[in-house]
Write an enzyme that holds these catalytic residues in place. Sequence first.
Site, PDB file in Angstrom:
ATOM      1  N   LYS A 128       0.861  -1.192   0.000  1.00 24.14           N
ATOM      2  CA  LYS A 128       0.000   0.000   0.000  1.00 24.14           C
ATOM      3  C   LYS A 128       0.887   1.228   0.000  1.00 24.14           C
ATOM      4  CE  LYS A 128      -4.481   0.866   0.305  1.00 24.14           C
ATOM      5  NZ  LYS A 128      -5.632  -0.003  -0.006  1.00 24.14           N
ATOM      6  N   ASP A 168      -7.096   4.431  -4.276  1.00 25.67           N
ATOM      7  CA  ASP A 168      -7.747   4.267  -2.969  1.00 25.67           C
ATOM      8  C   ASP A 168      -8.362   5.647  -2.708  1.00 25.67           C
ATOM      9  OD1 ASP A 168      -7.681   2.116  -0.552  1.00 25.67           O
ATOM     10  OD2 ASP A 168      -7.579   4.096   0.337  1.00 25.67           O
TER      11      ASP A 168
END
Length: 448
Positions: A128, A168
Site C-alpha cells: 500500500k 484508494d
Amino acid sequence: MNQNDALEELQKQVVRRNPAEPEFHQAVSEVLDSLAPVIAKHPEYKDAKLLERICEPERQIIFRVPWVDDSGTVQINRGFRVEFNSALGPYKGGLRFHPSVNLGVVKFLGFEQIFKNSLSGLPIGGGKGGSDFDPKGRSDNEIMRFCQSFMTELYRHIGEYTDVPAGDIGVGARELGFLFGQYKRITNRYESGVLTGKGLGWGGARVRKEATGYGTVYFVQEMLAAQGQDLEGKEVTVSGSGNVAIYAMEKVHQFGGKVVACSDSGGYVYDPAGIDVDLVRQIKEIERGRISEYTERRRNGSDYAAGGSIWNLPCHVALPCATQNELTGDDASALIRSGVLAVAEGANMPCTPEAMKLFRDAGTLFGPAKAANAGGVATSALEMQQNASRDSWSFEYSEQRLRDIMVEIHRSCFETAEEYGRSGDYVFGANTTGFSRVADAMLAFGVI
Ligand code: GLU
C-alpha cells in the site's frame, strides 16, 4: 508458552517495534486474535516464525514529494510505499492521498491487503502507499504536478512483476492518468500492468471502477443466502459517497433492496424514497461537490443532517464504505437495537474493535473488509491478466468473473469457520484462510 500467550507477546512486540502507529496495531491485533487454532494445528508455522515475519514489512519506502502550487508556492508532502509481502505475487494495493496518511496508516492498509489479496485466490502480494497530500480544493494542474512529482520517485520501486499500485481514497482515474503518464515518460515503457484502475481507453479494465462496491454487495447477498434470505425489500444504509459507496448503492438497487442513506465527511442524507444514485454520482464523482447539495436537487423531502451519526438510522443492512474506524461501539449498539441483520465492510477497517465485538456477540452477520471488499483488488488482478495478454474483456464477462470470485471468497470463509467449529464467524474464516495461503507459500520459500 501456550499459543495465546505467544500471540499476546507478539502483539506487544509489534506495538514496541512500531510506536505511535495505532491503526497498524489494531489491524495486527484483529488478525492475531483469530490465529491461535491455526498455529496449534500447524506447529511448523510457529517454528518458522511465520507470524513474526508476516508482521514485518519486506520493505518500507518514505520519500519527499516537492511540487509548486498555482500561486507559485513550493509545497512539500511525504510519500509512502510499504511493500509488505510478496509470497503470493507482486506487491499489490492502492495509493491513498489524504491528510490523515502517515506510515502507520499505510502499514495497516498494507497488512490488511496481504490477507485480502490472498483471499481473492489470485496471484497478488500485499502492499500500500500514498501521501499526506490533500487533493480537496486543488486544481487539475496542481493534482497533475503533485502526481508527477510523486511518480518521479515511485517509478524506481514499481513494475508489473514487482509492485503494482492502484487507487484508494483520493486517487481515481484522473490521478492514475497523471501517474501512468509520468511513469511512461520516465521509463520509456508502455507497461500497462504497472498500475491498475486505469482509464478504459488506455489499458483499464471494465468493471474495475464498480468492482469494490459491487463485490461488497455480492458478499452480502451470499451471507444472506446462507441464512435463506436475500436483499429484496431490505433497507440499506451506506456510509460514504465515493467510488465504493456509489457502486454498492447501485448494486443494492439491482438486487431489489433500497438504500435510504449515504454520507460524506460533512454529514449524511436520509431519503426514505430511496437514494437517487445517479444524482449522488453527478454531485460527487462528476462535480466533486458535497452531499449536502443532494436534498435541494432531489426535491422529494429527503433530509440532510450536518454531523451526527448515520448509524442511528434503523436499517436491515449496514455497509460502512467511508473510512477506517467510522463505525464505533455506540453506533454498533444503535444498529443492533434497531434490528440490523447484516453488516459488511466496504471500506478498510471501518468498524472499531468494540463495534466488531458487539456485532459478533449479537450474532449479526458480519462481513469483514478483507473478504467483503476484496472485489476491487481482485478485479485489479483481472486487469493485470488482460494487460499481460493485451486483451480486453466485456462488461458481462468481467462482472461474472467478479461475482464468481466473491462467491468463492464467501464459500472459503464460511467453510473454514465451520471446519474450526466457529460457524458463521466470517472474521475468523477470513483471517484464517487468508493467512494459511500466505504462510504455506512462505514455508515453501524457506527463510527469506
Ligand atoms: N485500494 C483498494 C483496496 O483497498 C484496491 C487496491 C488495488 O486494486 O490494488 O483493496
